[in-house]
Design a protein around this motif. Structure first.
Motif, PDB file in Angstrom:
ATOM      1  N   ALA A 104       5.520  33.104  -8.606  1.00  0.00           N
ATOM      2  CA  ALA A 104       6.586  32.103  -8.608  1.00  0.00           C
ATOM      3  C   ALA A 104       6.260  30.957  -9.562  1.00  0.00           C
ATOM      4  N   TYR A 105       4.998  30.551  -9.595  1.00  0.00           N
ATOM      5  CA  TYR A 105       4.599  29.472 -10.503  1.00  0.00           C
ATOM      6  C   TYR A 105       4.788  29.898 -11.958  1.00  0.00           C
ATOM      7  N   ALA A 106       4.400  31.136 -12.259  1.00  0.00           N
ATOM      8  CA  ALA A 106       4.563  31.642 -13.619  1.00  0.00           C
ATOM      9  C   ALA A 106       6.035  31.735 -14.005  1.00  0.00           C
ATOM     10  N   ALA A 107       6.887  32.003 -13.014  1.00  0.00           N
ATOM     11  CA  ALA A 107       8.322  32.116 -13.267  1.00  0.00           C
ATOM     12  C   ALA A 107       9.030  30.762 -13.325  1.00  0.00           C
ATOM     13  N   GLY A 108       8.298  29.682 -13.035  1.00  0.00           N
ATOM     14  CA  GLY A 108       8.876  28.354 -13.110  1.00  0.00           C
ATOM     15  C   GLY A 108       9.664  27.919 -11.889  1.00  0.00           C
ATOM     16  N   LEU A 109       9.514  28.630 -10.769  1.00  0.00           N
ATOM     17  CA  LEU A 109      10.209  28.236  -9.547  1.00  0.00           C
ATOM     18  C   LEU A 109       9.563  26.989  -8.951  1.00  0.00           C
ATOM     19  N   PRO A 110      10.321  26.041  -8.436  1.00  0.00           N
ATOM     20  CA  PRO A 110       9.711  24.925  -7.712  1.00  0.00           C
ATOM     21  C   PRO A 110       9.067  25.409  -6.428  1.00  0.00           C
ATOM     22  N   TYR A 111       8.076  24.684  -5.959  1.00  0.00           N
ATOM     23  CA  TYR A 111       7.296  25.155  -4.813  1.00  0.00           C
ATOM     24  C   TYR A 111       8.146  25.372  -3.571  1.00  0.00           C
ATOM     25  N   TRP A 112       9.189  24.568  -3.380  1.00  0.00           N
ATOM     26  CA  TRP A 112      10.001  24.731  -2.173  1.00  0.00           C
ATOM     27  C   TRP A 112      10.856  25.995  -2.218  1.00  0.00           C
ATOM     28  N   GLU A 113      11.184  26.465  -3.413  1.00  0.00           N
ATOM     29  CA  GLU A 113      11.863  27.752  -3.520  1.00  0.00           C
ATOM     30  C   GLU A 113      10.863  28.901  -3.361  1.00  0.00           C
ATOM     31  N   ILE A 144       4.863  23.940   2.651  1.00  0.00           N
ATOM     32  CA  ILE A 144       3.699  23.064   2.553  1.00  0.00           C
ATOM     33  C   ILE A 144       2.538  23.804   1.889  1.00  0.00           C
ATOM     34  N   THR A 145       2.335  25.046   2.326  1.00  0.00           N
ATOM     35  CA  THR A 145       1.261  25.863   1.754  1.00  0.00           C
ATOM     36  C   THR A 145       1.483  26.099   0.270  1.00  0.00           C
ATOM     37  N   MET A 146       2.732  26.353  -0.110  1.00  0.00           N
ATOM     38  CA  MET A 146       3.025  26.597  -1.517  1.00  0.00           C
ATOM     39  C   MET A 146       2.761  25.360  -2.365  1.00  0.00           C
ATOM     40  N   ALA A 147       3.060  24.183  -1.837  1.00  0.00           N
ATOM     41  CA  ALA A 147       2.781  22.956  -2.590  1.00  0.00           C
ATOM     42  C   ALA A 147       1.296  22.850  -2.900  1.00  0.00           C
ATOM     43  N   ALA A 148       0.442  23.190  -1.923  1.00  0.00           N
ATOM     44  CA  ALA A 148      -1.004  23.161  -2.152  1.00  0.00           C
ATOM     45  C   ALA A 148      -1.437  24.264  -3.107  1.00  0.00           C
ATOM     46  N   ALA A 149      -0.841  25.452  -2.976  1.00  0.00           N
ATOM     47  CA  ALA A 149      -1.183  26.560  -3.867  1.00  0.00           C
ATOM     48  C   ALA A 149      -0.800  26.232  -5.310  1.00  0.00           C
ATOM     49  N   TYR A 150       0.357  25.611  -5.499  1.00  0.00           N
ATOM     50  CA  TYR A 150       0.784  25.216  -6.842  1.00  0.00           C
ATOM     51  C   TYR A 150      -0.176  24.183  -7.435  1.00  0.00           C
ATOM     52  N   ARG A 151      -0.667  23.279  -6.600  1.00  0.00           N
ATOM     53  CA  ARG A 151      -1.606  22.263  -7.094  1.00  0.00           C
ATOM     54  C   ARG A 151      -2.859  22.939  -7.648  1.00  0.00           C
ATOM     55  N   ALA A 152      -3.340  23.970  -6.962  1.00  0.00           N
ATOM     56  CA  ALA A 152      -4.521  24.691  -7.436  1.00  0.00           C
ATOM     57  C   ALA A 152      -4.236  25.436  -8.736  1.00  0.00           C
ATOM     58  N   LEU A 153      -2.956  25.762  -8.970  1.00  0.00           N
ATOM     59  CA  LEU A 153      -2.577  26.467 -10.191  1.00  0.00           C
ATOM     60  C   LEU A 153      -2.301  25.519 -11.352  1.00  0.00           C
ATOM     61  N   GLY A 154      -2.368  24.211 -11.084  1.00  0.00           N
ATOM     62  CA  GLY A 154      -2.240  23.241 -12.160  1.00  0.00           C
ATOM     63  C   GLY A 154      -1.104  22.260 -12.038  1.00  0.00           C
ATOM     64  N   GLU A 155      -0.266  22.375 -11.003  1.00  0.00           N
ATOM     65  CA  GLU A 155       0.839  21.441 -10.855  1.00  0.00           C
ATOM     66  C   GLU A 155       0.332  20.100 -10.327  1.00  0.00           C
ATOM     67  N   SER A 156       1.004  19.038 -10.706  1.00  0.00           N
ATOM     68  CA  SER A 156       0.640  17.710 -10.229  1.00  0.00           C
ATOM     69  C   SER A 156       0.812  17.619  -8.713  1.00  0.00           C
ATOM     70  N   THR A 157       0.045  16.732  -8.098  1.00  0.00           N
ATOM     71  CA  THR A 157       0.123  16.531  -6.660  1.00  0.00           C
ATOM     72  C   THR A 157       1.461  15.921  -6.284  1.00  0.00           C
ATOM     73  N   HIS A 158       2.052  16.423  -5.201  1.00  0.00           N
ATOM     74  CA  HIS A 158       3.299  15.877  -4.692  1.00  0.00           C
ATOM     75  C   HIS A 158       3.008  15.036  -3.454  1.00  0.00           C
ATOM     76  N   GLY A 159       3.778  13.990  -3.243  1.00  0.00           N
ATOM     77  CA  GLY A 159       3.584  13.134  -2.088  1.00  0.00           C
ATOM     78  C   GLY A 159       3.838  13.859  -0.781  1.00  0.00           C
ATOM     79  N   LEU A 160       3.094  13.473   0.251  1.00  0.00           N
ATOM     80  CA  LEU A 160       3.194  14.145   1.543  1.00  0.00           C
ATOM     81  C   LEU A 160       4.618  14.101   2.095  1.00  0.00           C
ATOM     82  N   MET A 161       5.277  12.942   2.025  1.00  0.00           N
ATOM     83  CA  MET A 161       6.617  12.829   2.586  1.00  0.00           C
ATOM     84  C   MET A 161       7.606  13.713   1.839  1.00  0.00           C
TER      85      MET A 161
END
Length: 321
Positions: free
Chosen positions: A257-266, A288-305
């Motif tokens: 999904a990250y390679a395809a450019g999908l946002p983490y919530w999708e 929530i898990t995807m947001a953390a997985a995306y961060r490990a793949l290089g995406e910027s950190t997103h706020g908890l809220m």
């Protein structure tokens, strides 16, 4: 869901053999976490406390009623999430052990008064506010004082308990930065904390997910055959393998999904979950898990809220709500 050995998944203590017990808290959803107790020569080691002062008092009363005269000498905090440690303040005479990363995380976690504001009657009238009220509004965080470990370690630590030894192994960062598993070799029992969820979708706050998969391998390699998850019924090595396979699916899904450019919530939408995991509770937590997985793949950190708001929006509709 049934506990190993035929016992039902009910609140309270369940014997696992050789002085090891699981204290289960159904339904195992947000905040309803399990604890463990290991007894030797009238002394006990407690694995985790409960989310609130009142729930921890209920736990301690249950210990006194079932095991009169047993002294809790040691408390092991498996990680910093409040549902596993916000009752620590009641164990004033015990040594509280956690990883050094867990001690650090406790100061960085959402604090009790903040969670009360987010989930109480005055929480914002938004989808996130509604979500927080429904899942956390039942808990009373009054008088909680976050109490960190009195002893910390990194790597591994062997804790003597009477004539036996309990082995602590740091396996984070995975679910959180400071995850610890607790192995009782002479009983074949392992307390996994939130390295293991049974019957519900897990939450990865930090990752990376490869570390979490490796932590499942560490559990397998102990040879324990009765494994107490942080949430859900007691399981066995087959249950750990099922959970590990889920994490592998999440890892593949995140990469694609990250390679395809999908946002983490999708990428984490409940509709993407394979049928084999479709019956697990709280599927919106995959966001929530995807947001953390995306961060490990290089995406910027997103706020908890922000992340929680996307998870709340993804929660499947429940009839009658």
């Amino acid at each position: 869901m049934a506990v190993m050995g035929g016992s039902s998944y009910t609140r309270g203590f369940h014997a696992l053999g050789r002085g090891a017990f699981a204290y289960l808290s159904p339904p195992g959803t947000w905040g309803w976490s399990n604890c463990g107790l290991v007894i030797a020569e009238r002394r006990a080691l407690l694995v985790d406390t409960q989310f609130t002062v009142s729930l921890t008092r209920e736990l301690l009363d249950a210990i006194e009623a079932r095991f009169p005269g047993v002294e809790i000498a040691t408390v092991v905090t498996t990680h910093a999430n409040g549902d596993h440690c916000w009752g620590n303040q009641l164990l004033v005479d015990a040594e509280v052990i956690g990883s050094a990363a867990c001690e650090h995380d406790m100061a960085e976690e959402v604090q009790p008064e903040q969670l009360a504001a987010l989930s109480g009657p005055n929480a914002p009238d938004t989808p996130l506010g509604d979500y927080m009220r429904r899942h956390f509004g039942v808990f009373d965080f009054t008088d909680v004082r976050v109490t960190p470990p009195t002893r910390t370690f990194t790597g591994q630590l062997k804790v003597p308990l009477g004539d036996r030894v309990v082995e602590l192994t740091e396996v984070g960062p995975a679910h959180t930065d400071g995850d610890v598993i607790v192995h009782v070799p002479d009983a074949g029992v392992l307390y996994a904390g939130d390295i293991l969820f049974m019957g519900g979708h897990p939450i990865m706050w930090t990752g990376p997910i490869d570390n979490w998969i490796a932590a499942c391998d560490r559990i397998r390699d102990t040879g324990a055959n009765r494994i107490v998850p942080g949430h859900g019924p007691v399981t066995d090595p087959a249950g750990v393998e099922t959970f590990r396979a889920y994490l592998e699916w999440v890892a593949r899904r995140a990469e694609q999904a990250y390679a395809a450019g999908l946002p983490y919530w999708e990428a984490g939408a409940p509709s993407t979950i394979p049928q084999s995991y479709g019956g697990w509770g709280n599927p919106e937590r995959l966001v929530i898990t995807m947001a953390a997985a995306y961060r490990a793949l290089g995406e910027s950190t997103h706020g908890l809220m922000e992340v929680l708001a996307h998870a709340a929006a993804a929660e499947p509709h429940k009839a009658g709500r």
